[in-house]
Every structure is written in C-alpha cells, then in structure tokens.
Scaffold this active site. Structure first.
Site, PDB file in Angstrom:
ATOM      1  N   ASP A 246      13.244  46.784-125.314  1.00  0.00           N
ATOM      2  CA  ASP A 246      13.044  45.390-124.913  1.00  0.00           C
ATOM      3  C   ASP A 246      13.894  45.106-123.679  1.00  0.00           C
ATOM      4  O   ASP A 246      15.105  45.150-123.770  1.00  0.00           O
ATOM      5  CB  ASP A 246      13.378  44.417-126.066  1.00  0.00           C
ATOM      6  CG  ASP A 246      14.640  44.826-126.828  1.00  0.00           C
ATOM      7  OD1 ASP A 246      15.009  46.009-126.836  1.00  0.00           O
ATOM      8  OD2 ASP A 246      15.278  43.948-127.413  1.00  0.00           O
TER       9      ASP A 246
ATOM     10  N   GLU B 228      26.313  50.150-121.154  1.00  0.00           N
ATOM     11  CA  GLU B 228      25.128  50.358-121.984  1.00  0.00           C
ATOM     12  C   GLU B 228      24.035  51.160-121.277  1.00  0.00           C
ATOM     13  O   GLU B 228      23.338  51.959-121.875  1.00  0.00           O
ATOM     14  CB  GLU B 228      24.588  48.968-122.361  1.00  0.00           C
ATOM     15  CG  GLU B 228      23.320  48.981-123.168  1.00  0.00           C
ATOM     16  CD  GLU B 228      22.719  47.584-123.360  1.00  0.00           C
ATOM     17  OE1 GLU B 228      22.026  47.394-124.364  1.00  0.00           O
ATOM     18  OE2 GLU B 228      22.928  46.709-122.498  1.00  0.00           O
TER      19      GLU B 228
END
Length: 689
Positions: free
Chosen positions: A406, A610
């Site tokens: 996502d 990340e």
C-alpha cells in the site's frame, strides 16, 4: 603464558628489541560526557537536528583528551563518520547517566559493516521486541490511531482463550488507574461485527505462556515476544514478521522467531487468519502468507530439541487451515482460473487511515446527499446510503492494504480483481512445503484434529502429500497459462474481471523464483530480459518507471512504485536467484543494496529506514512519497532501525562473498569493486601466459 605454565616450560629469554612498543595500541579517550556533547553539537551539528551528517558544515574535527596521559594530551577526531559515532556513544552514555567515560578509538572508526551488524544484533532487535502482558498493556493497548472521544487502552480476547480473559480482567481490577477495557470477542467474526467494533477500537490478544511468578511463586501468564516493524508500533504485523525472522535466525535469536510463529498459529486458530496486524479493525484483512517457510526455517534450527516436532505439526496444521479458509475460499478464490486474489471482506471506509485520507473521494457523495462529512460516513458504513461505485473503490482499497503493497499504481482501482504473481507464488510455496513436510517429516500421514478443521475437512482425517503435490502442479499450470509472458520474459498479474493479463512490470515477478514455480528456462529468461529493467544503483526497483507513468501534482508518487526499493523484494529475489544458481546476480544485487544502506548509515548518523530511493546515490533514505519514511526521526542515536531492513542487512551479508564484505567495509561502490576484480583477474591471466 598459560600454555607455558600448563606444560611446565620456562618462557624463552626475549631481547628488548622484541617488545611490542612498535605495535600501535588502540587509543583511548577520557571524556566528560555533558560538556563534550554540548561542544560537539554546537560546533558540528550546524542544522540543529541532533545528528551529524555530511550535510552539516562544521569544521569536522574535534580534540579529545587521551586516557593514557590522564587527559593531559589531546588527539583530533576527524570526519563525519567518527564524529557522528562520537555523538551516538555520548548520547547513550548520557542516557545511562554517566558523567565521565573512557572511550576506545576503535568504537569511533569501527568498520561500518561490523558496526551496523553489531547495532542490529545487540540493540535494534531489542528496541523492536514487544510482549503483550501486564508489563506493557497500558502502552500497547492504547492505539495511537484511536479516533473515538474517549481513547483508552482496550484489548479483545477470543472465546477460545478464557485463561487470558481471566488474566486481563484481574489486571484491570488490580490497576483501575490504567482504565483497561477488557472485551470478549464474539464467537463468529463477520464484517458487520468488525464494523460495529470500530466505535471501540482495541488490541487483539496474542499467544501467552504459563510461567511461575518469581516474586509470588504462583503460576501466571506471560506474553510471547514478537518483533514489530518500527519503533512506533506495538502490535504483531503479518509479512513484516516473516522478513524480520530471516535476520533473527542469522543472529541466533531462534526463540524470538519461534515465538512469532506460535503467535501466528494463535491468530489462525482464534481469528481464522494471519492478520494484517493485531488490531480489531484488521480482523477481516490478512497479508502475504509466509508461514510454512518461516516455520520450516525455525524447525531446521531446533529439530534436535524436545517439542520441535509438535511445533512443526502445529504450524503446518495452522497453514493448512489458513490455506483452505482464507486463500482457497470465497471471496479470494477466482473459480475460473483457480488462482487467488487479495480480496478481503469488509464494509465502508477503513477507519484506521488519517482523517483527511478519503476526503477527495467522499466529498462529491457528501454533497449529493446533503449531509455533513461525518453523517455521510456513518450512513454509508451502516448501509443506510447505497453507493455501488464507492463499494467498489473501498473493496480495492482494502485489497491493496491486504497485499502489503500500500500503495501503488499497479493496484489502483483493480487490486481485488487481480490474481497476482506474488500471492500465487506464495501459495505454490505453501503447497510444496506442506507436501514435502508431510512426506519427509510426518511419514506421509498427518491427522487433522477438530480445531483445525475447515470446509470439507473432518476431524481425524489423514492428509497425505499426494493431494498437495496435485495442488501445486495445478497452480503451476495456471500460473504458466495466465501470468507468464514469454515475450517479456516475466510474470504479470491477471485481471479476473476483464479476463486479461496486466502490463504493470513489478519486481514481484522474482517471487516465482523464490517459490520455485519457474522452470529453469523461465528463470533464465527473467534474468536476461526482466532483471535489467529493475536493477538500479541501490538494488531492485519495486516497479519500472514506464509502468508507473508520469507523476505530478494531480498524480503523486506512490511508495511501492519507481524509484523506491524495499527490503522484502530484495531478499526474495536474492534467495530466488540463488535457488536457480544465478549466484553472481544474487551477489551483485545484495552488494548494491548493502552498499546503499551502509553509505547512508555512515553519512547520515547511523540512519536505517523503512524504504530507500534506489536511484539516489547520495541520500537514498529521503523519500517524498506518501507516508514519508519511518526511522528518520531519532535524536543523537538510532535505537531500532527498521525491522525488515535490519533483517535484509544481516541476511544480505550471508549472500555476498568474503571479498565483497571487505569491500563493503571500505564503502567501495559496486562499479569500482567489480573493476578492481576484473583487473586482478586479467593480471592473473596474463601471468599464466
């Protein structure tokens, strides 16, 4: 000396010239923590962000007093890397309340590969480990996304865990000040139930073990630990946990990886699936399934221990249940192709998103019905207002979140209709893993107990490997028929609504290598045709620039598209290439990814984030897509890194060879490294002639 003593020998006479005064001892510094930290920050942290990076323009030199001279002599510390390491060491010393420390120079100029590996092994994993019980419930059960008027810690307990309900109810009585709300989950969890629970969002219970309280001597429960993706999370996540386990196992933290598998088995047993994450609003939504591989990797490390076989049996039974009840059932199964899709159930607007996330989508409908925004959302969620177009939009939105990707233009407005190469590769891996395990470990018969029965399975039924072999063969045929593209030499998603192959080029094509779905010929085609499209400065792109298309104000960048690279894509590709003997390619890709992480770590005060922009050589950790980047906002010293990137670094060091590891320690770019290797090779060949 000890050996001499043991053997009763006299030490030979040594001349003075043999003494080791010429061998340099590691220099040590005597440092007053507070004043040194202050002068370091005022002189070197010129942008005032509590980090010393290549973007700060201080003099990049600081004098420290040496310990050998009792602080009389000084020695200069130079360069961004040593100064940022000094800032990190002093920040930690200050946190521990130290006024004065003796610091080894080896800590400041430590080989960056060794330093980052050590930080991950000794600090980052610890900073990301959580355990849900009395020790943490006040923080963990409070949801930072809680949108209600009365945010309070709340935990939902499944019906099948009465001992946990008793434990938490007692805890709430003993500590009324934390206002813990303990709720029992309904027997049957349906989308309506989940929607109605949104008025009271809460944490979902995970597995606990029985222990003896050392203080009272009584039996009590303790949460099984797990690793979270980033420092701000307190719940167990789906596929992040598998990726993290790859690093944990290399670091010999087997118990932690085993504990995460047991937590997943608990989720499948009580919630029916491995959840996107353990919060009440995720109950209808799963994530990419990796349980069999995770359990087998753990089993491989513990098979000599008592209880190992039972552990594996539970994990395989849980995987079989999840396979049948989640991925091979309505609505995720496409009956025509026999392939599966990310297609979770649910009603209305996903409540966990930021307040303004869907405003632009919902505003026309709000105006159409003449309601306020909140009134419309409530009416739509409860079916008082019917809007089929919106239903469709949110079905795809939920599917994107279940896919773990996502968001991306690959999935926008179509995700729930796509039989993706990633999901179907993972299910092929489930089928082959389950077949192999039943055959080789359980002597080709596995009895299904009542609590793991779903669909047509009956208690006491014996599963053999043959049916799982047939399932994997059938899936491979369907993948070859619908997802493989001979001309492009790669796999594409298949749109089950339009009955046609999609054209978006995604790095998930390499998941087929990881799962072993490709024939050697298909693997070779992917390496020659597809790999060059995805390979960039810092490793693999998640998608190609051409597939993403033009971006601008009206069409912003998405984080799972070009130019970003993600740890899971890298690790699965390296493992897949290795599996098909494309060792050189696997090493090259791993080297590029590790170099990029290491370079940002050295130049930007130990940062580990990340995701990375794999096209940016200087500052790949800067990401301008939605959600920004996790892992940037530390002061002085990074404590956690980011779960799957930590794992990718540790795992990647197992992929590259020893020569490459040394070159990474000196921050040698791949092109320079390979050029030097070629020159050496040519020189050696010339000498042979």
């Amino acid at each position: 000396m000890k050996q001499f003593e043991r053997l009763g020998l006299k030490e030979p006479y040594r001349r003075g010239s043999h003494d080791e005064s010429t061998i340099p001892h590691s220099r040590r510094f005597l440092i007053q923590v507070e004043p040194t930290l202050e002068s370091l920050k005022s002189q070197e942290d010129t942008d005032g962000n509590m980090q010393i990076t290549i973007e700060d323009n201080g003099p990049k030199v600081l004098s420290l007093r040496t310990a050998a001279s009792n602080g009389h002599n000084r020695f200069d510390i130079r360069g961004t890397y040593m100064l940022s390491n000094l800032l990190q060491e002093l920040s930690l010393a200050k946190e521990y309340g130290r006024k004065q420390i003796v610091l080894d120079e080896a800590r400041l100029n430590e080989n960056p590969v060794n330093r980052l590996s050590r930080m991950i092994r000794d600090h980052f994993w610890e900073g990301l480990t959580r355990r849900i019980d009395a020790s943490s419930i006040e923080i963990a059960a409070r949801d930072p996304k809680d949108w209600t008027d009365d945010p309070r810690p709340r935990i939902y307990i499944p019906r099948g865990a009465p001992e946990q309900f008793e434990y938490y109810t007692q805890l709430a009585k003993d500590k009324p000040e934390i206002r813990l709300d303990v709720q029992l989950l309904p027997e049957k969890i349906t989308p309506d139930v989940v929607r109605d629970m949104n008025a009271k969002p809460g944490l979902l219970a995970v597995d606990m073990e029985e222990v003896v309280d050392p203080v009272t001597g009584k039996k009590t429960l303790r949460g099984r630990p797990f690793v979270v993706p980033g420092g701000r999370f307190n719940e167990l996540y789906g596929w992040d946990s598998y990726m993290e386990s790859l690093g944990l196992l290399v670091n010999d933290k087997v118990d932690l990886a085993k504990s995460m598998v047991l937590n997943f088995c608990f989720c499948i047993k009580h919630y029916g699936k491995i959840l996107n994450a353990t919060r009440s609003y995720y109950l209808c939504r799963s994530q990419p399934p990796f349980l069999t591989d995770m359990a087998l990797r753990v089993y491989d490390k513990i098979k000599h221990e008592p209880g190992a076989l039972e552990f594996l049996r539970t994990a395989v039974l849980a995987a079989i249940k999840e396979y049948h009840s989640v991925w091979m059932a309505e609505p995720r199964l496409d009956p025509v192709t026999g392939l599966s899709r990310y297609r979770p159930e649910g009603f209305g607007v996903p409540p966990e998103t930021e307040a303004g996330h869907f405003v632009h989508i919902l505003e026309p409908y709000v105006e159409k019905h003449g309601m306020t925004f909140d009134e419309f959302v409530h009416a739509y969620n409860h079916g008082d207002v019917k809007e089929p177009e919106l239903d469709n939009y949110f079905m795809h939105d939920r599917a994107v979140r279940e896919s773990g990707h996502d968001t991306t233009y690959r999935f926008e407005g179509v995700c729930a209709d796509l039989a993706t190469i990633d999901l179907n590769s993972l299910l092929f891996k489930y089928e082959t893993d389950i077949a192999r395990t039943i055959r080789n470990v359980f002597h080709d018969k596995l009895v299904i107990p009542a609590e793991f029965c779903v669909g047509s399975l009956v208690a006491g039924q014996v599963e053999t490997s043959a049916i799982w072999d047939r399932r994997s063969k059938r899936r491979k045929l369907a993948i070859d028929k619908y997802l493989w593209n001979e001309k492009e030499g790669m796999y594409f998603d298949y749109d089950t609504a339009k009955r046609q192959q999609c054209t978006y080029e995604s790095a998930t094509t390499f998941w087929a290598l990881w799962a072993g779905v490709s024939s050697p010929k298909q693997a070779a085609a992917m390496v020659t045709k597809a790999l060059p499209k995805f390979e960039a400065f810092g490793g693999l792109l998640s998608g190609t620039e051409e597939s993403r298309g033009e971006i601008g104000l009206e069409r912003p960048n998405r984080q799972w598209d070009y130019p970003y690279g993600w740890a899971p894509q890298q690790m699965l590709a390296w493992t897949g290439l290795y599996r098909y003997s494309f060792t050189e390619e696997a090493e090259r890709l791993a080297y590029k990814w590790l170099f990029m992480i290491g370079k940002a770590f050295v130049d930007f005060n130990g940062v580990v984030v990340e995701k990375y922009d794999v096209t940016r050589p200087i500052d790949p950790h800067r990401v301008d897509a939605e959600y920004g980047n996790q892992g940037l906002d530390f002061k002085g010293v990074a404590k956690e890194g980011f779960g799957w990137v930590n794992a990718s670094y540790i795992y990647g060091l197992q992929i590259v060879n020893a020569h490459m590891r040394r070159a990474l320690g000196t921050l040698t770019p791949y092109e320079t490294f390979i050029k030097a290797i070629e020159e050496n090779r040519n020189k050696a060949l010339a000498e042979l002639v």
